[in-house]
Write a protein that holds these residues in place. Structure first.
Motif, PDB file in Angstrom:
ATOM      1  N   ALA A 523      -2.559  21.424 -34.620  1.00  9.59           N
ATOM      2  CA  ALA A 523      -2.699  20.212 -33.817  1.00  9.59           C
ATOM      3  C   ALA A 523      -1.830  19.131 -34.427  1.00  9.59           C
ATOM      4  O   ALA A 523      -1.808  18.967 -35.650  1.00  9.59           O
ATOM      5  N   LEU A 524      -1.131  18.388 -33.593  1.00 13.45           N
ATOM      6  CA  LEU A 524      -0.215  17.357 -34.052  1.00 13.45           C
ATOM      7  C   LEU A 524      -0.648  15.989 -33.542  1.00 13.45           C
ATOM      8  O   LEU A 524      -1.216  15.871 -32.462  1.00 13.45           O
ATOM      9  N   MET A 525      -0.354  14.952 -34.325  1.00 10.87           N
ATOM     10  CA  MET A 525      -0.711  13.606 -33.889  1.00 10.87           C
ATOM     11  C   MET A 525       0.166  13.191 -32.712  1.00 10.87           C
ATOM     12  O   MET A 525       1.232  13.762 -32.477  1.00 10.87           O
ATOM     13  N   HIS A 526      -0.278  12.169 -31.981  1.00  6.74           N
ATOM     14  CA  HIS A 526       0.409  11.778 -30.759  1.00  6.74           C
ATOM     15  C   HIS A 526       0.030  10.365 -30.368  1.00  6.74           C
ATOM     16  O   HIS A 526      -1.007   9.839 -30.753  1.00  6.74           O
ATOM     17  N   ASP A 527       0.872   9.738 -29.574  1.00  6.78           N
ATOM     18  CA  ASP A 527       0.549   8.509 -28.839  1.00  6.78           C
ATOM     19  C   ASP A 527      -0.056   7.407 -29.701  1.00  6.78           C
ATOM     20  O   ASP A 527      -1.046   6.781 -29.324  1.00  6.78           O
ATOM     21  N   LEU A 528       0.522   7.151 -30.858  1.00  7.15           N
ATOM     22  CA  LEU A 528      -0.035   6.113 -31.720  1.00  7.15           C
ATOM     23  C   LEU A 528      -0.114   4.774 -31.003  1.00  7.15           C
ATOM     24  O   LEU A 528      -1.125   4.066 -31.075  1.00  7.15           O
ATOM     25  N   GLN A 529       0.942   4.424 -30.299  1.00  6.44           N
ATOM     26  CA  GLN A 529       0.993   3.124 -29.635  1.00  6.44           C
ATOM     27  C   GLN A 529      -0.091   2.992 -28.573  1.00  6.44           C
ATOM     28  O   GLN A 529      -0.687   1.926 -28.401  1.00  6.44           O
ATOM     29  N   SER A 530      -0.353   4.087 -27.855  1.00  7.65           N
ATOM     30  CA  SER A 530      -1.359   4.034 -26.792  1.00  7.65           C
ATOM     31  C   SER A 530      -2.738   3.738 -27.333  1.00  7.65           C
ATOM     32  O   SER A 530      -3.592   3.209 -26.625  1.00  7.65           O
ATOM     33  N   TYR A 531      -2.980   4.089 -28.597  1.00  9.69           N
ATOM     34  CA  TYR A 531      -4.285   3.862 -29.208  1.00  9.69           C
ATOM     35  C   TYR A 531      -4.270   2.649 -30.131  1.00  9.69           C
ATOM     36  O   TYR A 531      -5.238   2.399 -30.840  1.00  9.69           O
ATOM     37  N   CYS A 532      -3.138   1.924 -30.140  1.00  7.63           N
ATOM     38  CA  CYS A 532      -3.002   0.687 -30.921  1.00  7.63           C
ATOM     39  C   CYS A 532      -3.128   0.934 -32.417  1.00  7.63           C
ATOM     40  O   CYS A 532      -3.657   0.098 -33.153  1.00  7.63           O
ATOM     41  N   THR A 533      -2.668   2.073 -32.896  1.00  6.22           N
ATOM     42  CA  THR A 533      -2.701   2.377 -34.316  1.00  6.22           C
ATOM     43  C   THR A 533      -1.290   2.628 -34.824  1.00  6.22           C
ATOM     44  O   THR A 533      -0.422   3.076 -34.075  1.00  6.22           O
ATOM     45  N   GLU A 534      -1.088   2.327 -36.090  1.00 10.28           N
ATOM     46  CA  GLU A 534       0.184   2.652 -36.731  1.00 10.28           C
ATOM     47  C   GLU A 534       0.143   4.000 -37.410  1.00 10.28           C
ATOM     48  O   GLU A 534       1.110   4.413 -38.048  1.00 10.28           O
ATOM     49  N   GLY A 535      -0.991   4.700 -37.285  1.00  8.69           N
ATOM     50  CA  GLY A 535      -1.105   6.044 -37.842  1.00  8.69           C
ATOM     51  C   GLY A 535      -2.369   6.288 -38.617  1.00  8.69           C
ATOM     52  O   GLY A 535      -2.641   7.423 -39.010  1.00  8.69           O
ATOM     53  N   ARG A 536      -3.199   5.258 -38.816  1.00  7.99           N
ATOM     54  CA  ARG A 536      -4.439   5.425 -39.570  1.00  7.99           C
ATOM     55  C   ARG A 536      -5.513   6.113 -38.715  1.00  7.99           C
ATOM     56  O   ARG A 536      -6.148   7.071 -39.148  1.00  7.99           O
ATOM     57  N   PHE A 537      -5.724   5.597 -37.521  1.00 13.07           N
ATOM     58  CA  PHE A 537      -6.772   6.142 -36.655  1.00 13.07           C
ATOM     59  C   PHE A 537      -6.431   7.567 -36.233  1.00 13.07           C
ATOM     60  O   PHE A 537      -5.322   7.848 -35.792  1.00 13.07           O
ATOM     61  N   GLN A 538      -7.421   8.480 -36.368  1.00 13.12           N
ATOM     62  CA  GLN A 538      -7.154   9.894 -36.149  1.00 13.12           C
ATOM     63  C   GLN A 538      -7.975  10.527 -35.043  1.00 13.12           C
ATOM     64  O   GLN A 538      -7.476  11.394 -34.325  1.00 13.12           O
ATOM     65  N   TRP A 539      -9.221  10.155 -34.916  1.00 16.19           N
ATOM     66  CA  TRP A 539     -10.093  10.850 -33.966  1.00 16.19           C
ATOM     67  C   TRP A 539     -11.239   9.945 -33.572  1.00 16.19           C
ATOM     68  O   TRP A 539     -11.698   9.141 -34.383  1.00 16.19           O
ATOM     69  N   GLY A 540     -11.726  10.071 -32.345  1.00 16.02           N
ATOM     70  CA  GLY A 540     -12.841   9.236 -31.932  1.00 16.02           C
ATOM     71  C   GLY A 540     -13.602   9.796 -30.755  1.00 16.02           C
ATOM     72  O   GLY A 540     -13.119  10.681 -30.046  1.00 16.02           O
ATOM     73  N   TYR A 541     -14.786   9.284 -30.560  1.00 17.46           N
ATOM     74  CA  TYR A 541     -15.553   9.592 -29.366  1.00 17.46           C
ATOM     75  C   TYR A 541     -14.782   9.089 -28.147  1.00 17.46           C
ATOM     76  O   TYR A 541     -14.064   8.093 -28.204  1.00 17.46           O
ATOM     77  N   VAL A 542     -14.983   9.764 -27.031  1.00 16.29           N
ATOM     78  CA  VAL A 542     -14.366   9.340 -25.780  1.00 16.29           C
ATOM     79  C   VAL A 542     -15.182   8.237 -25.116  1.00 16.29           C
ATOM     80  O   VAL A 542     -14.648   7.371 -24.446  1.00 16.29           O
ATOM     81  N   GLN A 543     -16.481   8.246 -25.335  1.00 15.20           N
ATOM     82  CA  GLN A 543     -17.364   7.312 -24.628  1.00 15.20           C
ATOM     83  C   GLN A 543     -18.586   7.039 -25.484  1.00 15.20           C
ATOM     84  O   GLN A 543     -18.882   7.802 -26.415  1.00 15.20           O
ATOM     85  N   PRO A 544     -19.313   5.976 -25.226  1.00 17.71           N
ATOM     86  CA  PRO A 544     -20.487   5.670 -26.044  1.00 17.71           C
ATOM     87  C   PRO A 544     -21.672   6.570 -25.720  1.00 17.71           C
ATOM     88  O   PRO A 544     -21.867   6.992 -24.579  1.00 17.71           O
ATOM     89  N   VAL A 545     -22.467   6.838 -26.743  1.00 17.63           N
ATOM     90  CA  VAL A 545     -23.717   7.587 -26.602  1.00 17.63           C
ATOM     91  C   VAL A 545     -24.838   6.580 -26.340  1.00 17.63           C
ATOM     92  O   VAL A 545     -24.964   5.574 -27.049  1.00 17.63           O
ATOM     93  N   TYR A 546     -25.637   6.846 -25.336  1.00 12.75           N
ATOM     94  CA  TYR A 546     -26.686   5.918 -24.887  1.00 12.75           C
ATOM     95  C   TYR A 546     -27.854   5.883 -25.876  1.00 12.75           C
ATOM     96  O   TYR A 546     -28.337   6.930 -26.335  1.00 12.75           O
TER      97      TYR A 546
END
Length: 786
Positions: A523-546
């Protein structure tokens, strides 16, 4: 992974991402109890280029809605601040739209024939307390009359457990592989929002949705009289599992009466559920009207099937938009290997044409037809985008998509459209059509507000309403909201809320890898700009858990039913014995989810090359047959990886006993292979393992563990490296300290509730302990928002 309940692959090619439903294996007893026919471990598929190929076919047979998130990069949808060790995200006003919850309890909704259409009104509840006989199958045969609907008279129909009926022979569901629906009624993909799914039922017409809500289960009853047939549902929402909202059964009783004269009555006596799809779906007549033909510049250097000469738009029955790409030469037909990776996409942009407070992501969207091929299955086209039908027609020199305009475009007089076509593996379009403004004259909105209609309104052909919670956010917008406000200091982001969103499951898909720059893991990193990161942010939930879901509760309540070994209640006695206070570890379901989803930053996407042959070990979760014992167990002596696989005992007679299965309840740790991919152990520390293929049931042992007969292939970490290359950075240089942002999301003008803060903090502290335990204290987890 990208856009699902768990997993990612190398994201290459176009900037398209989305969510697909993935069916893994037949349901367990617990799942069948709760009305599911798929494994509940989710799968998030990064829908980009080759990832789309993987996800669409893995997710078969229930392909879900995919958003074309590549149109606009992420942007802030609220403001972020801190509260102790938590991040607080307050959404902008209307940042996720508005909820539209069911408002017809205690009433009867009537569809009265008016020629070939219907007048709609509602009144006091007309309830038949004599339900008749319980139906054991799906088909109902009428003996005393035929029911007129959709231009025909029917002497039978099919009932769906989840609150709908369908007429005629059940058709293929339109997903890759074209499997047939397992029961009557209509169906949608696993992750498909109800707000978008309602329009896709036009593909499954003729049908009637009385209270269609996925995952419901329970008996339904039928009584035929001389002048009508009455169908009654007595259902519960799913309960007790990690993806559920309640520990206990709920009551949902509603009724359908089909009258001899064509009158349709839907009655709602008692409903715990607040979200569903209600309406009638006769087949469309096929009457068409041309809207526009947009010409394109020729591209003679391109292959004939990529050289688009015209983009044609028309409307069917005033409801259904048809988009046709007309090319210089014949379109490639399904089954042709060269179909794989082809992309035909039309963009709709209303942002510059309307005055609206909606953000760019809501006013700019796309429909995409993509060619896919996976494994040994023949190639095919699949369409995705809000409101579009999954089916793509390749005929002559044309590629055609069709669907219902998304809600943001309905009611507009005009819209700007553009298009592009890309060859397989090409990140840039080969041919494109520049924006043109077209008029949407004659396009009607088939969605109505049922409770406000009277017989003076209409008449209507197709008429439906989607009752739903707030819209699903885009993961890029969530990360941008946090990072722009607080800085690029998070490796992971997990979101929790005190409101529900338009998702039938209480858990969340996850998304990535964004940054981190790790190779050798598939798996390769992608779309840093779209997620507003310079490369630190790696993975996240897609939506909040209720906050009200059982996943966010510390422990099961007293009296919670004990079900199968995929529910935490099954393990209460065993796990309590290992604690000093007689309780299981708190927030067990929450640890299952976050440990599994964040583990997808590294797993499970690798293959192995054994004796020159590539063997897929996943591809999204480790295969059931993969030997994947946990190196540092979280709470039981024997655990299989949180990322899938099993703990197998070799019986040395050609059979194997599964000591722990590939499900992630209760929360488990990571395998040796996981830890290598995470950069926490060296390749020399990964013991040889094996994968079982051609699994066949062969009974159970004295403890109820499944025994299977299978073919065994030995695998080493050297085989993985031969397929993927070495993991870089290696264990001596890899990241060992990680920071997770635990984000509580609230609506505009609302502070976080005490319950949300308490539970999010409980999950936060437990996550730190879980991480350090399951990584053998070789890595550190912090949750510092400052």
């Amino acid at each position: 992974m990208r856009g699902f309940q768990s997993a990612t692959l190398p994201l290459i090619g176009s900037t398209l991402s989305g969510t697909f439903a993935i069916t893994e294996e037949p349901g367990t007893d617990s799942q069948q109890r709760n009305g599911e026919d798929v494994r509940r471990r989710g799968v998030e598929c990064p829908v980009r280029s080759v990832i789309l190929v993987l996800c669409t076919l893995l997710c078969y047979p229930n392909l879900s809605h995919a958003q074309d998130e590549g149109i606009e990069p992420g942007h802030s949808i609220g403001k972020a601040s801190t509260d102790g060790n938590l991040v607080v995200m307050e959404l902008d006003d209307g940042g996720l739209g508005k909820a539209n919850l069911f408002d017809l309890v205690g009433q009867t909704l009537r569809f009265t024939p008016d020629g070939s259409q219907y007048r709609v009104d509602h009144g006091p509840l007309n309830w038949d307390s004599d339900f008749g006989s319980q139906l054991t199958g799906a088909e109902v045969a009428l003996h005393q009359f035929t029911f007129p609907f959709s231009g025909k008279k029917w002497d039978s129909f099919f009932i769906g457990t989840t609150g709908s009926i369908s007429f005629g022979t059940p058709e293929k569901d339109g997903s890759p592989g074209g499997s047939r629906r397992p029961e009557g009624g209509v169906s949608i993909g696993r992750f498909e929002p109800l707000a978008e799914a309602a329009s896709t039922f036009i593909d499954q017409a003729p049908a009637i949705c009385v209270f269609f809500k996925p995952r419901m289960s329970g008996p339904h009853y039928v009584k035929e009289l001389a002048d009508r047939v009455v169908v009654t549902w007595d259902t519960t929402e799913p309960f007790g599992n990690i993806q559920d909202f309640t520990w206990f059964k709920t009551i949902n009783r509603f009724q359908l009466a089909l009258h001899r004269d064509g009158l349709i009555e839907m009655s709602y006596k008692e409903l715990a559920a607040k979200d569903a799809i209600v309406g009638i779906y006769p087949e469309l007549s096929g009457t068409g009207k041309a809207l526009a033909t947009v010409g394109a510049e020729p591209h003679p250097v391109l292959a004939a099937h990529l050289d688009v000469r015209n983009l044609k738009l028309s409307i069917e029955d005033g409801i259904r938009l048809k988009v046709t790409f007309e090319t210089r030469g014949p379109a490639l037909r399904e089954g042709d290997p060269a179909v794989d990776g082809l992309t035909y996409r039309i963009f709709f942009d209303a942002q510059k044409l309307i005055s609206t407070n909606a953000n760019a992501a809501q006013t700019k969207l796309a429909w995409t037809a993509r060619g896919i091929a996976w494994h040994q299955r023949p190639s095919r086209y699949i369409a995705f985008g809000p409101g579009v039908s999954r089916k793509v027609v390749a005929s002559g020199n044309t590629i055609t998509l069709e669907g219902v305009l998304p809600s943001v475009l309905r009611g507009l007089e005009q819209v700007s459209v553009s298009a592009e076509v890309a060859a397989s593996g090409s990140p840039e379009p080969g041919a494109s059509i520049s924006p043109h403004v077209i008029r949407l004259s004659g396009v009607r909105n088939p969605e109505v507000h049922l409770s406000s209609l009277t017989r003076k309104d209409g008449p209507f052909g197709v008429a439906y309403e989607a009752f739903h919670y707030l819209n699903l956010p885009r993961p890029q917008d969530l990360s941008c909201t946090v990072i722009k406000a607080l800085g690029d200091k998070f490796d992971f982001l997990a979101y929790y809320s005190d409101f529900r969103i338009d998702n039938q499951e209480a858990g969340t898909p996850s998304d990535g890898p964004v940054g981190g720059n790790v190779t050798g893991i598939g798996a390769l990193m992608h779309d840093l700009q779209s997620y507003c990161t310079e490369g630190r942010f790696q993975w996240g939930y897609v939506q909040p858990v209720y906050v009200g879901s059982i996943q966010m509760q510390e422990w099961p309540p007293d009296g919670a039913p004990v079900a199968s070994d995929h529910d935490i209640t099954f393990y209460l006695h065993q796990l309590a014995e290992r604690s000093s206070d007689g309780n299981i570890l708190p927030y067990n379901y929450a640890m299952s989810q976050i440990g599994h989803e964040m583990g997808h930053r590294w797993a499970a996407f690798v293959s192995a090359k054994v004796n020159g042959q590539a063997i897929q070990l996943g591809p999204v979760h480790w295969a059931r047959g993969l030997e994947a014992p946990v190196a540092f167990p979280y709470q039981r002596p024997t655990e299989a990886s949180a990322m899938g696989g099993s703990v197998w005992q070799d019986n040395f007679d050609g059979t194997y006993t599964q000591l722990d299965d590939d499900y992630y309840v209760p929360a488990t740790g990571y395998s040796y292979l996981d830890l290598y991919l995470m950069g926490l152990i060296s390749s020399a520390e990964v013991p040889d393992f094996f994968i079982l293929k051609n699994l066949l049931p062969a009974g159970t042992d004295a403890n109820g563990h499944p025994i299977i007969k299978a073919d065994r292939t030995k695998v080493t970490i050297r085989d993985v490296i031969a397929a993927e290359g070495p993991r870089l950075p290696d264990v001596d240089h890899s990241q060992k300290k990680f920071n997770t942002g635990i984000v509580v999301v609230v609506e505009h003008g609302h502070p976080p509730s005490p319950e949300l803060l308490e539970r999010a903090n409980g999950i936060r502290t437990r996550w730190i302990d879980y991480w350090e335990t399951t990584t053998g204290h070789r890595a550190l987890m912090t949750t510092n928002p400052r």
